[in-house]
Design a protein around this motif. Structure first.
Motif, PDB file in Angstrom:
ATOM      1  N   LEU A   1       0.960  -1.300  -0.040  1.00 58.60           N
ATOM      2  CA  LEU A   1       0.148   0.090  -0.082  1.00 58.60           C
ATOM      3  C   LEU A   1       0.972   1.241  -0.140  1.00 58.60           C
ATOM      4  CD1 LEU A   1      -2.730   1.507   0.338  1.00 58.60           C
ATOM      5  CD2 LEU A   1      -2.549   1.068   2.773  1.00 58.60           C
ATOM      6  N   GLN A   2       1.920   1.059   0.682  1.00 55.07           N
ATOM      7  CA  GLN A   2       2.612   2.346   0.927  1.00 55.07           C
ATOM      8  C   GLN A   2       3.385   2.945  -0.631  1.00 55.07           C
ATOM      9  OE1 GLN A   2       5.993   2.084   3.773  1.00 55.07           O
ATOM     10  NE2 GLN A   2       6.937   3.885   3.333  1.00 55.07           N
ATOM     11  N   ALA A   3       3.871   1.373  -1.154  1.00 53.95           N
ATOM     12  CA  ALA A   3       4.508   1.738  -2.631  1.00 53.95           C
ATOM     13  C   ALA A   3       3.425   2.225  -3.595  1.00 53.95           C
ATOM     14  CB  ALA A   3       4.801   0.352  -2.880  1.00 53.95           C
ATOM     15  N   ALA A   4       2.241   1.759  -3.333  1.00 53.79           N
ATOM     16  CA  ALA A   4       1.125   2.119  -4.460  1.00 53.79           C
ATOM     17  C   ALA A   4       0.722   3.732  -4.196  1.00 53.79           C
ATOM     18  CB  ALA A   4      -0.091   1.186  -4.048  1.00 53.79           C
ATOM     19  N   LEU A   5       0.857   4.082  -2.988  1.00 53.53           N
ATOM     20  CA  LEU A   5       0.706   5.271  -2.943  1.00 53.53           C
ATOM     21  C   LEU A   5       1.769   6.560  -3.186  1.00 53.53           C
ATOM     22  CD1 LEU A   5      -1.168   5.295   0.508  1.00 53.53           C
ATOM     23  CD2 LEU A   5      -2.460   5.431  -1.478  1.00 53.53           C
ATOM     24  N   GLU A   6       2.924   5.970  -3.251  1.00 50.88           N
ATOM     25  CA  GLU A   6       4.098   6.745  -3.379  1.00 50.88           C
ATOM     26  C   GLU A   6       4.518   6.629  -4.794  1.00 50.88           C
ATOM     27  OE1 GLU A   6       6.909   5.425  -0.510  1.00 50.88           O
ATOM     28  OE2 GLU A   6       6.015   6.391   0.918  1.00 50.88           O
ATOM     29  N   ASN A   7       4.034   5.725  -5.654  1.00 52.36           N
ATOM     30  CA  ASN A   7       4.368   5.609  -7.108  1.00 52.36           C
ATOM     31  C   ASN A   7       3.441   5.157  -8.015  1.00 52.36           C
ATOM     32  OD1 ASN A   7       7.642   4.907  -6.461  1.00 52.36           O
ATOM     33  ND2 ASN A   7       6.560   3.598  -4.963  1.00 52.36           N
ATOM     34  N   GLN A   8       3.574   5.449  -9.198  1.00 53.98           N
ATOM     35  CA  GLN A   8       2.549   5.160 -10.155  1.00 53.98           C
ATOM     36  C   GLN A   8       2.646   3.735 -10.969  1.00 53.98           C
ATOM     37  OE1 GLN A   8       2.112   8.695 -12.962  1.00 53.98           O
ATOM     38  NE2 GLN A   8       1.068   9.776 -11.116  1.00 53.98           N
ATOM     39  N   TYR A   9       1.751   3.209 -11.093  1.00 53.07           N
ATOM     40  CA  TYR A   9       1.686   1.753 -11.635  1.00 53.07           C
ATOM     41  C   TYR A   9       0.570   1.863 -12.605  1.00 53.07           C
ATOM     42  CZ  TYR A   9       4.438   0.533  -7.476  1.00 53.07           C
ATOM     43  OH  TYR A   9       5.530   0.620  -6.474  1.00 53.07           O
ATOM     44  N   ASP A  10       0.836   0.939 -13.945  1.00 48.92           N
ATOM     45  CA  ASP A  10      -0.214   0.622 -14.751  1.00 48.92           C
ATOM     46  C   ASP A  10      -1.228  -0.137 -14.254  1.00 48.92           C
ATOM     47  OD1 ASP A  10       0.635   2.327 -17.107  1.00 48.92           O
ATOM     48  OD2 ASP A  10       2.523   0.958 -16.896  1.00 48.92           O
ATOM     49  N   VAL A  11      -0.932  -1.152 -13.407  1.00 47.72           N
ATOM     50  CA  VAL A  11      -2.007  -2.142 -12.928  1.00 47.72           C
ATOM     51  C   VAL A  11      -1.285  -2.746 -11.467  1.00 47.72           C
ATOM     52  CG1 VAL A  11      -3.073  -4.483 -13.239  1.00 47.72           C
ATOM     53  CG2 VAL A  11      -2.714  -2.973 -15.233  1.00 47.72           C
ATOM     54  N   LEU A  12      -2.395  -2.775 -10.572  1.00 50.30           N
ATOM     55  CA  LEU A  12      -1.990  -3.380  -9.371  1.00 50.30           C
ATOM     56  C   LEU A  12      -2.480  -4.960  -9.199  1.00 50.30           C
ATOM     57  CD1 LEU A  12      -1.663  -0.504  -8.648  1.00 50.30           C
ATOM     58  CD2 LEU A  12      -2.929  -1.185  -6.404  1.00 50.30           C
ATOM     59  N   VAL A  13      -1.636  -5.759  -9.114  1.00 52.16           N
ATOM     60  CA  VAL A  13      -2.200  -7.344  -9.191  1.00 52.16           C
ATOM     61  C   VAL A  13      -2.150  -7.671  -7.644  1.00 52.16           C
ATOM     62  CG1 VAL A  13      -1.705  -9.650  -9.854  1.00 52.16           C
ATOM     63  CG2 VAL A  13      -1.409  -7.677 -11.215  1.00 52.16           C
TER      64      VAL A  13
END
Length: 228
Positions: free
Chosen positions: A41-53
């Motif tokens: 979650l911390q990584a998701a909030l701090e970075n931009q991704y095309d897709v979360l799996v």
């Protein structure tokens, strides 16, 4: 692949996680791999991704709770849930939390990659490159931006929501067959995929309810019709 898609992949079974991560990288994806929900979650909030799996069963924070927290600040990045659980209630819960797709274990890499590419926007962008926006009743539908606007109020859509609405719009006032949508967007017309499509239709009806002239009619056993 002209530009590598960036995937946040979360799986607590490290042997499986490493195999899937390496396999995705070998196919040209950029993968950020985590084994628990909190660090992911911390990584998701701090970075931009095309897709979360996201695996559903994770230590520290499960995949559903991670998605719930993530959706508070990001509505557009697609989420695919991975799970060995197959109860209909679990499927529905995942989509109600903002998930875009649901893949049951065990799964093939080919199936995962097809779903990642579809949700990452490549399919929608190719199909709609000449049409940036349209009107669905009184709503302005910004296709590439994945937004609905009415009377100055803007609603952000997930990528899968935008895909389904665009397919309905293309076939407006005609029947859009369920099998066509399921095969094109989900990869097959299984019961669980069909149930998830029903959830997306329910969402779209809710988003469009301020224009009573719009109806999404269920043609039982065949598909749906967007009536304008």
């Amino acid at each position: 692949m002209s530009e590598a898609m960036k995937i946040l992949f979360v799986e607590d079974e490290e042997a499986l996680g490493m195999v899937v991560s390496d396999s995705l990288r070998s196919r040209g994806f950029e993968v950020d791999y985590h084994t628990d929900g909190e660090s992911a979650l911390q990584a998701a909030l701090e970075n931009q991704y095309d897709v979360l799996v996201l695996d559903v069963m994770l230590p520290k924070m499960d995949g559903f709770n991670m998605a719930r927290e993530y959706r508070k600040s990001n509505r557009s990045t697609p989420i695919i849930f991975l799970t060995a659980r197959s109860q209909t209630e679990d499927v529905v819960e995942g989509f109600e939390l903002g998930g875009n797709d649901y893949l049951k274990k065990p799964f093939s890499m080919e199936e995962l990659i097809v779903r990642v590419k579809s949700l990452a926007g490549r399919v929608l962008n190719q199909e709609t490159r000449e049409l940036e926006e349209c009107f669905v009743g009184k709503y302005k539908f910004s296709i590439q931006k994945q937004m609905l606007e009415l009377n100055g109020k803007v609603k952000s859509l997930t990528h899968r929501e935008a895909q389904v609405l665009y397919m309905l719009f293309e076939k407006r006032n005609q029947v859009l067959e369920r099998k066509q949508v399921l095969d094109q967007l989900w990869g097959d017309d299984s019961f669980f995929n069909a149930r998830s499509m029903d959830v997306f239709i329910t969402r779209l009806r809710k988003y469009l309810r301020d224009d009573p002239s719009i109806q999404i009619v269920n043609i039982r056993g065949i598909g749906y019709k967007l009536m304008l």
